[in-house]
Scaffold this motif. Sequence first.
Motif, PDB file in Angstrom:
ATOM      1  N   MET A   1      46.170  96.052  63.367  1.00 42.25           N
ATOM      2  CA  MET A   1      45.174  96.010  62.289  1.00 42.25           C
ATOM      3  C   MET A   1      45.866  96.227  60.951  1.00 42.25           C
ATOM      4  N   LYS A   2      45.611  95.358  59.972  1.00 42.91           N
ATOM      5  CA  LYS A   2      46.269  95.431  58.677  1.00 42.91           C
ATOM      6  C   LYS A   2      45.288  95.931  57.617  1.00 42.91           C
ATOM      7  N   TYR A   3      45.822  96.701  56.700  1.00 47.40           N
ATOM      8  CA  TYR A   3      45.027  97.236  55.587  1.00 47.40           C
ATOM      9  C   TYR A   3      45.585  96.684  54.287  1.00 47.40           C
ATOM     10  N   SER A   4      44.701  96.280  53.387  1.00 49.53           N
ATOM     11  CA  SER A   4      45.147  95.806  52.086  1.00 49.53           C
ATOM     12  C   SER A   4      45.572  96.989  51.233  1.00 49.53           C
ATOM     13  N   ALA A   5      46.431  96.720  50.276  1.00 47.29           N
ATOM     14  CA  ALA A   5      46.908  97.781  49.395  1.00 47.29           C
ATOM     15  C   ALA A   5      45.756  98.402  48.618  1.00 47.29           C
ATOM     16  N   THR A   6      44.755  97.597  48.246  1.00 48.91           N
ATOM     17  CA  THR A   6      43.616  98.109  47.484  1.00 48.91           C
ATOM     18  C   THR A   6      42.816  99.113  48.299  1.00 48.91           C
ATOM     19  N   VAL A   7      42.574  98.763  49.586  1.00 49.58           N
ATOM     20  CA  VAL A   7      41.803  99.658  50.453  1.00 49.58           C
ATOM     21  C   VAL A   7      42.539 100.981  50.646  1.00 49.58           C
ATOM     22  N   LEU A   8      43.858 100.896  50.880  1.00 47.96           N
ATOM     23  CA  LEU A   8      44.641 102.103  51.094  1.00 47.96           C
ATOM     24  C   LEU A   8      44.669 102.982  49.847  1.00 47.96           C
ATOM     25  N   ARG A   9      44.767 102.340  48.685  1.00 50.89           N
ATOM     26  CA  ARG A   9      44.748 103.109  47.450  1.00 50.89           C
ATOM     27  C   ARG A   9      43.412 103.829  47.281  1.00 50.89           C
ATOM     28  N   ARG A  10      42.329 103.139  47.629  1.00 54.84           N
ATOM     29  CA  ARG A  10      41.011 103.766  47.508  1.00 54.84           C
ATOM     30  C   ARG A  10      40.856 104.940  48.465  1.00 54.84           C
ATOM     31  N   ILE A  11      41.385 104.751  49.682  1.00 60.13           N
ATOM     32  CA  ILE A  11      41.322 105.842  50.661  1.00 60.13           C
ATOM     33  C   ILE A  11      42.118 107.039  50.168  1.00 60.13           C
ATOM     34  N   GLY A  12      43.336 106.774  49.675  1.00 58.95           N
ATOM     35  CA  GLY A  12      44.170 107.853  49.157  1.00 58.95           C
ATOM     36  C   GLY A  12      43.519 108.548  47.983  1.00 58.95           C
ATOM     37  N   GLY A  13      42.912 107.751  47.090  1.00 57.16           N
ATOM     38  CA  GLY A  13      42.235 108.343  45.943  1.00 57.16           C
ATOM     39  C   GLY A  13      41.043 109.179  46.348  1.00 57.16           C
ATOM     40  N   PHE A  14      40.296 108.681  47.353  1.00 57.50           N
ATOM     41  CA  PHE A  14      39.131 109.434  47.832  1.00 57.50           C
ATOM     42  C   PHE A  14      39.556 110.766  48.434  1.00 57.50           C
ATOM     43  N   ILE A  15      40.635 110.755  49.241  1.00 54.55           N
ATOM     44  CA  ILE A  15      41.115 111.990  49.860  1.00 54.55           C
ATOM     45  C   ILE A  15      41.541 112.996  48.786  1.00 54.55           C
ATOM     46  N   THR A  16      42.251 112.492  47.771  1.00 57.09           N
ATOM     47  CA  THR A  16      42.715 113.378  46.700  1.00 57.09           C
ATOM     48  C   THR A  16      41.546 113.981  45.941  1.00 57.09           C
ATOM     49  N   VAL A  17      40.586 113.132  45.553  1.00 59.14           N
ATOM     50  CA  VAL A  17      39.425 113.616  44.801  1.00 59.14           C
ATOM     51  C   VAL A  17      38.600 114.583  45.639  1.00 59.14           C
ATOM     52  N   ALA A  18      38.424 114.262  46.928  1.00 56.16           N
ATOM     53  CA  ALA A  18      37.640 115.139  47.801  1.00 56.16           C
ATOM     54  C   ALA A  18      38.315 116.496  47.941  1.00 56.16           C
ATOM     55  N   GLY A  19      39.647 116.476  48.067  1.00 56.39           N
ATOM     56  CA  GLY A  19      40.375 117.741  48.189  1.00 56.39           C
ATOM     57  C   GLY A  19      40.235 118.579  46.944  1.00 56.39           C
ATOM     58  N   LEU A  20      40.396 117.954  45.770  1.00 55.91           N
ATOM     59  CA  LEU A  20      40.267 118.699  44.519  1.00 55.91           C
ATOM     60  C   LEU A  20      38.832 119.169  44.303  1.00 55.91           C
ATOM     61  N   ALA A  21      37.862 118.355  44.702  1.00 58.01           N
ATOM     62  CA  ALA A  21      36.464 118.752  44.532  1.00 58.01           C
ATOM     63  C   ALA A  21      36.142 119.979  45.370  1.00 58.01           C
ATOM     64  N   SER A  22      36.624 119.973  46.616  1.00 60.02           N
ATOM     65  CA  SER A  22      36.382 121.152  47.458  1.00 60.02           C
ATOM     66  C   SER A  22      37.122 122.369  46.920  1.00 60.02           C
ATOM     67  N   LEU A  23      38.305 122.136  46.323  1.00 63.40           N
ATOM     68  CA  LEU A  23      39.070 123.236  45.761  1.00 63.40           C
ATOM     69  C   LEU A  23      38.360 123.862  44.578  1.00 63.40           C
ATOM     70  N   ARG A  78      51.124 102.198  54.518  1.00 60.82           N
ATOM     71  CA  ARG A  78      51.340 100.895  53.870  1.00 60.82           C
ATOM     72  C   ARG A  78      52.658 100.251  54.299  1.00 60.82           C
ATOM     73  N   TYR A  79      53.687 101.034  54.449  1.00 60.53           N
ATOM     74  CA  TYR A  79      55.000 100.467  54.721  1.00 60.53           C
ATOM     75  C   TYR A  79      55.502 100.779  56.134  1.00 60.53           C
ATOM     76  N   ARG A  80      54.575 100.994  57.053  1.00 62.35           N
ATOM     77  CA  ARG A  80      54.983 101.215  58.432  1.00 62.35           C
ATOM     78  C   ARG A  80      55.585  99.923  59.011  1.00 62.35           C
ATOM     79  N   LYS A  81      56.351 100.087  60.067  1.00 61.59           N
ATOM     80  CA  LYS A  81      57.029  98.940  60.670  1.00 61.59           C
ATOM     81  C   LYS A  81      56.023  97.994  61.306  1.00 61.59           C
ATOM     82  N   ARG A  82      56.138  96.680  60.973  1.00 59.98           N
ATOM     83  CA  ARG A  82      55.209  95.679  61.491  1.00 59.98           C
ATOM     84  C   ARG A  82      55.910  94.583  62.288  1.00 59.98           C
TER      85      ARG A  82
END
Length: 294
Positions: A1-23, A78-82
Amino acid sequence: MKYSATVLRRIGGFITVAGLASLLAGCDVGETFDGFGWPQGGISQQSEKMYDLWIASVVAALAVGFFVWGLIFWCVVRYRKRGTDLPVQTRFNLPIEVLYTVLPFLVVSVLFYYTAVIQTNVNQVSANPNVTVEVVAFKWNWQFNYRSGPGEAAKTEASVTGTSSLIPLLVVPTGRTILFEEHSKDVIHSFWVPELLFKRDVFPGSTRNEFQVTIEEEGRYVGRCAELCGTYHSMMNFELVSVSPEKFEQYLAALKSGKTQPEAMEAIGFTGDKAYAVTTEPFETKRDSKAANS
């Protein structure tokens, strides 16, 4: 299963924002996380400033940590072996290298600036404090001299000296600037009230350490010597009593009139056992004949 760079960036951003929000959830981040290891319950304006600096520094460190952890997990996904093909080999990336050189410098500079500001504020001493107390340390007790002003030329107006059977009380007013001038009659001691979140060594000789606080809460707090000074170091306690300015003036007037420490405490409403220390008690020195013979 492949993920686009945009989707991964959004996931990473969501995790970061969620972590800071809970903090940052809640009115007091430090209270939510028990001060991140910093003692809570400071009673002076200076202790509150140091507490705020610590909380801001930890939050900044965690924000940087979440950002770095997000980049790491994003790279792992994003850069795992394919396949068997060798990924593109990039020798350098000048914008990224400039970024990770400049960004840490900016973070350190901001932290250094606020540290210097708070440190200067905490160590600041006014020329005309409301109350000046000379703290005299000796083996193994304390003497508190209420002075007419700062400096060695000032006069002692009232004094309290501790003994092996009487814990000395350091009575001070709330909402007033209090200057402590410290010196020792013998070895190095250290003046420490845990709730002030601050301690300073007391040196013998001509060195006179000094610091200034403004206490905001009335209460009774144990004070200790925080420097190993000899056999009865652990018994070298005192008690800080913060009262209203009106009661402090009455207490000082009682001392000036010749009343003892307990009598002066009774004059401002501390009767019975409350006229003495309540946060600590005199220790047995074990200097009886049996101990000497054994």
